[in-house]
Structure formats: C-alpha cells, structure tokens
Scaffold this motif. Sequence first.
Motif, PDB file in Angstrom:
ATOM      1  N   THR A  44      44.374  39.378  59.563  1.00 28.83           N
ATOM      2  CA  THR A  44      43.151  38.885  58.922  1.00 28.83           C
ATOM      3  C   THR A  44      42.411  37.927  59.845  1.00 28.83           C
ATOM      4  O   THR A  44      41.170  37.927  59.899  1.00 28.83           O
ATOM      5  N   THR A  45      43.131  37.100  60.573  1.00 30.98           N
ATOM      6  CA  THR A  45      42.493  36.190  61.528  1.00 30.98           C
ATOM      7  C   THR A  45      41.710  36.976  62.571  1.00 30.98           C
ATOM      8  O   THR A  45      40.596  36.591  62.952  1.00 30.98           O
ATOM      9  N   LEU A  46      42.266  38.098  63.012  1.00 30.32           N
ATOM     10  CA  LEU A  46      41.596  38.922  64.019  1.00 30.32           C
ATOM     11  C   LEU A  46      40.244  39.424  63.505  1.00 30.32           C
ATOM     12  O   LEU A  46      39.229  39.358  64.207  1.00 30.32           O
ATOM     13  N   VAL A  47      40.211  39.913  62.268  1.00 31.18           N
ATOM     14  CA  VAL A  47      38.943  40.449  61.762  1.00 31.18           C
ATOM     15  C   VAL A  47      37.951  39.319  61.475  1.00 31.18           C
ATOM     16  O   VAL A  47      36.733  39.520  61.561  1.00 31.18           O
ATOM     17  N   LYS A  48      38.445  38.136  61.171  1.00 26.78           N
ATOM     18  CA  LYS A  48      37.535  36.997  61.001  1.00 26.78           C
ATOM     19  C   LYS A  48      36.893  36.617  62.334  1.00 26.78           C
ATOM     20  O   LYS A  48      35.720  36.220  62.370  1.00 26.78           O
ATOM     21  N   LEU A  49      37.634  36.738  63.408  1.00 26.67           N
ATOM     22  CA  LEU A  49      37.062  36.510  64.733  1.00 26.67           C
ATOM     23  C   LEU A  49      36.031  37.587  65.057  1.00 26.67           C
ATOM     24  O   LEU A  49      34.983  37.310  65.652  1.00 26.67           O
ATOM     25  N   LEU A  50      36.326  38.804  64.655  1.00 26.14           N
ATOM     26  CA  LEU A  50      35.424  39.925  64.912  1.00 26.14           C
ATOM     27  C   LEU A  50      34.094  39.730  64.192  1.00 26.14           C
ATOM     28  O   LEU A  50      33.025  40.054  64.725  1.00 26.14           O
ATOM     29  N   ALA A  51      34.144  39.194  62.975  1.00 26.45           N
ATOM     30  CA  ALA A  51      32.922  38.928  62.211  1.00 26.45           C
ATOM     31  C   ALA A  51      32.327  37.569  62.545  1.00 26.45           C
ATOM     32  O   ALA A  51      31.348  37.150  61.935  1.00 26.45           O
ATOM     33  N   ARG A  52      32.918  36.883  63.484  1.00 26.13           N
ATOM     34  CA  ARG A  52      32.520  35.542  63.939  1.00 26.13           C
ATOM     35  C   ARG A  52      32.489  34.523  62.809  1.00 26.13           C
ATOM     36  O   ARG A  52      31.623  33.661  62.720  1.00 26.13           O
ATOM     37  N   LEU A  53      33.482  34.642  61.916  1.00 26.42           N
ATOM     38  CA  LEU A  53      33.720  33.567  60.957  1.00 26.42           C
ATOM     39  C   LEU A  53      34.444  32.423  61.660  1.00 26.42           C
ATOM     40  O   LEU A  53      34.397  31.273  61.210  1.00 26.42           O
ATOM     41  N   TYR A  54      35.144  32.743  62.728  1.00 28.47           N
ATOM     42  CA  TYR A  54      35.724  31.770  63.647  1.00 28.47           C
ATOM     43  C   TYR A  54      35.292  32.141  65.055  1.00 28.47           C
ATOM     44  O   TYR A  54      34.911  33.292  65.322  1.00 28.47           O
ATOM     45  N   ASP A  55      35.376  31.175  65.963  1.00 30.52           N
ATOM     46  CA  ASP A  55      35.231  31.435  67.388  1.00 30.52           C
ATOM     47  C   ASP A  55      36.582  31.235  68.057  1.00 30.52           C
ATOM     48  O   ASP A  55      37.368  30.358  67.637  1.00 30.52           O
ATOM     49  N   PRO A  56      36.906  32.029  69.084  1.00 32.95           N
ATOM     50  CA  PRO A  56      38.204  31.877  69.756  1.00 32.95           C
ATOM     51  C   PRO A  56      38.337  30.500  70.397  1.00 32.95           C
ATOM     52  O   PRO A  56      37.351  29.917  70.859  1.00 32.95           O
ATOM     53  N   ASP A  57      39.554  29.983  70.424  1.00 36.35           N
ATOM     54  CA  ASP A  57      39.843  28.754  71.166  1.00 36.35           C
ATOM     55  C   ASP A  57      40.133  29.066  72.621  1.00 36.35           C
ATOM     56  O   ASP A  57      39.986  28.193  73.487  1.00 36.35           O
ATOM     57  N   GLU A  58      40.538  30.282  72.879  1.00 35.93           N
ATOM     58  CA  GLU A  58      40.780  30.751  74.252  1.00 35.93           C
ATOM     59  C   GLU A  58      40.151  32.134  74.407  1.00 35.93           C
ATOM     60  O   GLU A  58      40.055  32.910  73.450  1.00 35.93           O
ATOM     61  N   GLY A  59      39.743  32.444  75.628  1.00 31.91           N
ATOM     62  CA  GLY A  59      39.220  33.776  75.902  1.00 31.91           C
ATOM     63  C   GLY A  59      37.867  34.014  75.261  1.00 31.91           C
ATOM     64  O   GLY A  59      37.178  33.082  74.830  1.00 31.91           O
TER      65      GLY A  59
END
Length: 621
Positions: free
Chosen positions: A416-431
């Motif tokens: 679920t965290t991965l898809v939240k990053l994909l939808a830019r609900l979060y931004d990565p801390d690395e990369g």
Amino acid sequence: MSDPHAAGAAPRPSLRERFNALRNLPPFLRMVWSTSPLLSLMTIGLRVVRALLPVATLYVGKLIIDEAVRLVAAGNGFDTLGNAWHSGQLDTLLSLLALEFALAIGSDLLGRLVSYGDALLSELFTNATSVRLMEHAATLDLEDFEDPDLQDKLDRARRQTMGRMNLMSQLFGQVQDAITVVSFAAGLLVYAPWLIVLLAVALVPAFVGEAHFNALGYSLNFAWTPERRQLEYVKQMGASVDTAKEVKIFNLHRFLIARYRELADALFHANRALARRRAMWGALLAALGTLGYYVAYGYIAWRTVRGDFSIGDLTFLAGSFLRLRQLLEGLLVGFSQVAGQALYLDDLFSFFEIQPEIASPANAAAVPRPIARGFTFENVGFRYPDAEKWALRGLDFELRAGEVLALVGENGAGKTTLVKLLARLYDPDEGRILLDGRDLRDYDLDDLRGNVGVIFQDFVRYHLTAGENIGVGRIDAMDDADRIRDAARRAMADEMIERLPNRYDQLIGRRFKTGVDLSGGQWQKLAIARAYMRDAQVMILDEPTAALDARAEFEVFQRFKELSHGKTAVLISHRFSSVRMADRILVLADGRLEASGTHEQLLAQGGRYAELFELQAAGYR
C-alpha cells in the motif's frame, strides 16, 4: 486512572504570551469583515449609537427629578391631574418623561437589531471559516493527517470555527462600553474627577485575577485535547451503526461506557477544581471594586447633604458611578477575556499556517497524454515519520505503460505504501520516481492525481445516493448520469443498484432516515465503480475486493483487465487466482523487492511466492 495533567503539568502562557496573542485580533476582525462588510458596519454603527443612550437616559432622569423637586417646592397644590394638565406647568415634566420613554424604546430596539446582526454575522462567519478550514485541510499532506499532534491541532482549530464568534460580539461590545465610559466620565469630570481614578484602581485586582484564570483555562483546554478526542471517539464507538454489531456481540457497551466515564470524570474534576478557585478568588477581588464604588457613593451623598449637589445631581452621579463601575469592571475583565480568547485563535491561525510539503512546483509540467513509457522507481526508499524501520527501501523496477502489474506480499510488506508513492500521496525519502523519464515531483499535482484512479482496501462509505457514491470518483462529472451508469456496469454494480427502491437516487447507509444499507461486497462494487468513473490513465486496486468471495473477485479482476486495456494498472490481492492474470507480478518482503516475473516464472523459481501460493492452494484441497 492517574491524572496526567496534574497541577503544573500543563503549559501555562506567560504574561508576554497572553499579550502577544492580541496580535491575532486584527486578522480575526479582517476575517469577520470579509464575511459581510455590510453586516459588520451595521452592527458597529448601531453599537456606537446605543453606547451614547445610557448617559443621555440618566441625564434626562436627573432633569425629571430636578423638575419634580422644583414643582413640589413651588407649592402649586394641584387638586386633580386635569387641573395640573391644563395649567401647563407639567409640560416640561411630561416632555422629559416622553423623551426618556423614547430613549428606552430606542435602546431596546437598537439592542435587538444588534443581536440580530450578530446572529447573522456569526452564522456567516462560522460557515465561511469552516469552508476555509476544509479547503486548507484538503491541501495538507496525507502524512500530516497521520500525525497525532496535528490531529490535536485540527481538533482545536475545528472547535474555534464554532466557538470564536462570541469573541466578535465581545470585541464590538467592548468598543460600545468604552464609548459609554467616555460619555459618563466626561460628565463626572465636572464634579469629582479623582473618584473615577479611585474606581479604576479598585477594579485592577479583579482584572489581574480574571487574566490569570483565563490563562489557566486555556492551559487546561490545550493539555486535555487528546483526551477530548478520545471522548468523542469512545462516544462514536458506543453509538454508531458501524460498530453496533460488534458492540452487541462482544457486550462492549459496558467497557465503552466505563472508559467514557473514566475520561469524562477526570476532565470534570480538572474543570471543577479550576472553577472553584476562580469563583473564590473572583468574589474576593470583586469586593475590592465594590468597596471603591461605595467610597465614591458616600462622598457624593455627603456633598449633597452639604448642599453642593441637587437631588437630581445625586441621582445622576450615583447612577453614573454605578454604571461606570459596572462598565469599567466589564471592560477590564472583558479585556482579559479577549486576551484569553485570542490565545485560542492561535490554534486556528497556526493551523492555517501549516504548509504542505507535497505541492506542485512553480512551472509544473502536464501529465503526458497518453503515457508513453510508464513509471520508473530508482532506488526508492520511504520511512514513516518517527518510525525506525523503513517501509520501503532500495526499490528498482519499471511499471510500463499499458501493463497490468500485481503486487504480492505478506501484511506489512509495503504494498500500500508503494501505491501511495505512485499517486504522490507521499514523496520518497530516498531515490526518485520517474514518469516518462521525468521526476514525478515535476508534474502538476492535481493533474497527476486526476490521472490516477485508486481504490484502497479501506475505501470510504459515503452516506450519499448510489449515483453520488460513484460520481465522487470524478467530481466534475457528478451530473453525468450516462457516465455514472457506465461506471456501474463496468464494476458489475448496475444490477444491484437497479434493485434499490430509488435506484441511483437511493440514499445509501443507515446514517439517515431514508437510507438503505448494503453488504460489504455491494459497498465494494460501488467503490470499484468509482475507479471506473475516474477513467484515469493509471488504475490502482488495493485489495478492494476483500469482502467478495473468490469467484466474485476473480470476475471483478477479469473484467478489470479487459476494461483496462491500454491503461496502466496495479493490482493488490492476497488471492493468487486473481493476481496470476497480471502481465507481471512483483513480490515484496520487508519493504524490498524480492522477485519479479509472471505467475509461471515465479512458481518455477520457488521462493516466497511459490511458498505462499502452495499454502493458499492447500486450503482449497
């Protein structure tokens, strides 16, 4: 339960902080003014006029008494009212009585108009501030809403939208009282100006005490915000249709009631202790103000007996000092209360000052239409705030345009965290995450999310109509009935909706009287229809079919694959019979990418995927 908010534990604003909080008043008044300039001007203007009426009324009363005394001293000896009336000697007295009557009627009318204006302005301000609160909350990051401290701040800010309009009335009332004080003081300066100083000094202790206890009240409310939120949560749990089944089955009502009483009693005792101290000291300090008034009153009475003042003067001066004492006490205490309420405005304005970290850049790019290459994860890592463990780390993979990708892994693997990053609900801390070779952070945020349709496993059950439940997936097409029906057909929710009493206009859920509740699977079909309504380039289903049986889930995913032809799609499911239809499967474990390939390739490789597949298959044998 031990009291975590014992005396001294709560932060207490210093005197400097209390006065600094007054800086909140100008922006607050600007907010009130912008709500309705006409109503604001009306209430202020009416108060200014009404502020001058008390001294005018009291002075007319003095003239009435002096005229009555004069008539008695003249010894006319009127036998009847008729004789007195026709003699014309009562004309002045009657005119003064009529004038005082008109002033009394006018004051009452102005008071009612002021209350009417305040009520309208209060309602408009509450609505406007609530809208602004929701608008600002919509701009904040998902990460913000998962922060308990921000939840406390949001709860306090939400309370201020409902509870600060008495501050507006109090501020305007302070201006009105100040004008009245000046008008009374101007008249009294002719007689005994030093008595006004005496009265003001006698009231200072009450002002200091009120300021002190207002600060303590703010500290108490601030410190107990988490417990207040718990009280609301427990009350909701104990009286909600969503929890009613488990509450009854597990006999949870006793536990919930006991928890509520425990929290409520602790808060009550804290408030009672403060109220008791406030009442005791308030009475003592107010007595000093009363003493100052009676010293002034005695002095005026002595001057009247000595012949310096007339009976009318005595009445006017005594009444003026009584009103002046009340007004000065009200102004000083009111100023303290305004300063205390200005502290609460800190909660509202500090919430508005929170800025999201995830936002569109200055020169944001539009999302490619169509997406040509897809998404690329380059050494992506993400860790939740205050968490020691990384939710995702070192992710390197591609999500190709037009590909159906499945994510598999045990709970907590990071799907679920991965898809939240994909939808830019979060931004990565690395990369970084690239879309068609460009960093995801370079794109317009609204455009990006408008091109991503996500249905999470904890989707929202909107207590709206069936059509609106689907329409919220594309809010600008909420009135497009054909599009809503098409989305329902794609999600295989159309037959279920057609069986409802009012079909697409049927209110869903038991919150409101005419609502019809649905099964978990029926709710999920509505949620899936919401994703189809969006008609986005990227479709993500994060275990939205958990309440469906295996056959129904397989049919939904099979239909999804057919209808998402040409779109980029991500599926998350624990049922391997469903994910095997994906073009490619990623296996996540402890936030890292462990394996990638088709269903057959992953089975041939052995490892975690093959192990989980065999465990699940064994359950059906």
